[in-house]
Design a protein around this motif. Structure first.
Motif, PDB file in Angstrom:
ATOM      1  N   THR A   2       0.861  -1.171   0.000  1.00  0.00           N
ATOM      2  CA  THR A   2       0.000   0.000   0.000  1.00  0.00           C
ATOM      3  C   THR A   2       0.902   1.228   0.000  1.00  0.00           C
ATOM      4  O   THR A   2       2.064   1.151   0.385  1.00  0.00           O
ATOM      5  CB  THR A   2      -0.915   0.021   1.239  1.00  0.00           C
ATOM      6  N   TYR A   3       0.364   2.323  -0.422  1.00  0.00           N
ATOM      7  CA  TYR A   3       1.166   3.540  -0.482  1.00  0.00           C
ATOM      8  C   TYR A   3       0.876   4.479   0.673  1.00  0.00           C
ATOM      9  O   TYR A   3       1.372   5.581   0.707  1.00  0.00           O
ATOM     10  CB  TYR A   3       0.974   4.235  -1.831  1.00  0.00           C
ATOM     11  N   GLN A  59       7.778  13.771  -5.622  1.00  0.00           N
ATOM     12  CA  GLN A  59       7.989  12.322  -5.645  1.00  0.00           C
ATOM     13  C   GLN A  59       8.399  11.794  -4.270  1.00  0.00           C
ATOM     14  O   GLN A  59       9.334  11.020  -4.127  1.00  0.00           O
ATOM     15  CB  GLN A  59       9.026  11.962  -6.709  1.00  0.00           C
ATOM     16  N   ASP A  61       7.176   9.638  -1.271  1.00  0.00           N
ATOM     17  CA  ASP A  61       6.196   8.659  -0.807  1.00  0.00           C
ATOM     18  C   ASP A  61       5.749   8.909   0.634  1.00  0.00           C
ATOM     19  O   ASP A  61       4.583   8.732   0.956  1.00  0.00           O
ATOM     20  CB  ASP A  61       6.740   7.236  -0.937  1.00  0.00           C
ATOM     21  N   TYR A  99       3.708   8.819  -9.581  1.00  0.00           N
ATOM     22  CA  TYR A  99       3.505   9.227  -8.185  1.00  0.00           C
ATOM     23  C   TYR A  99       2.060   9.655  -7.937  1.00  0.00           C
ATOM     24  O   TYR A  99       1.561   9.530  -6.822  1.00  0.00           O
ATOM     25  CB  TYR A  99       4.516  10.304  -7.782  1.00  0.00           C
ATOM     26  N   ARG A 102       0.261   6.528  -7.114  1.00  0.00           N
ATOM     27  CA  ARG A 102       0.582   6.155  -5.734  1.00  0.00           C
ATOM     28  C   ARG A 102      -0.217   7.010  -4.752  1.00  0.00           C
ATOM     29  O   ARG A 102      -0.736   6.513  -3.750  1.00  0.00           O
ATOM     30  CB  ARG A 102       2.073   6.342  -5.462  1.00  0.00           C
ATOM     31  N   ALA A 106      -3.008   5.732  -2.068  1.00  0.00           N
ATOM     32  CA  ALA A 106      -2.882   6.032  -0.637  1.00  0.00           C
ATOM     33  C   ALA A 106      -4.134   6.745  -0.141  1.00  0.00           C
ATOM     34  O   ALA A 106      -4.670   6.409   0.923  1.00  0.00           O
ATOM     35  CB  ALA A 106      -1.648   6.889  -0.371  1.00  0.00           C
TER      36      ALA A 106
END
Length: 119
Positions: A2-3, A59, A61, A99, A102, A106
């Motif tokens: 998972t992000y 970028q 996370d 990204y 992602r 999230a």
């Protein structure tokens, strides 16, 4: 993977170690965060949408995970998050598509968790 949760979990211990090494820096950053995110002309949900978009552009996370969770907390809806992420495509091109995906994953992770708690 998972992000949201996995990224935050992976960063938890290294962040604690660094915070112990430089507590004053972290206290200063926390003060900056609180001042920036306080309600003003822009409400907190708008600021979290901006932060989520910047996290995609940078970028980062860890930033994506933190601001996706905060955006959900402040009432951001999936379409709003998607459109804010979409703006990053204009300025960042291809990397933003990676990204951005992602960030949206999230966001949805936290959004769906919140929806389950309230159902």
């Amino acid at each position: 993977m998972t992000y949201g949760k996995d990224v935050r979990r992976a960063l938890r211990e290294p962040t604690r170690e660094l915070r112990r090494a430089i507590p004053g820096v972290y206290e200063g950053y926390a003060g900056l965060h609180d001042a920036v995110m306080a309600r003003g002309a822009l409400d907190q949900r708008t600021k979290e949408l901006i932060a989520l978009a910047v996290a995609v552009s940078e970028q980062c996370d860890g930033c994506i995970a933190a601001h996706a969770k905060a955006a959900v907390f402040h009432g951001v809806e999936p379409q709003e998050a998607a459109e804010a992420i979409g703006v990053t495509f204009l300025l960042n091109g291809g990397p933003a598509t990676v990204y951005g995906a992602r960030a949206y994953a999230a966001f949805l992770e936290y959004y769906e968790e919140q929806a389950q708690r309230h159902s």
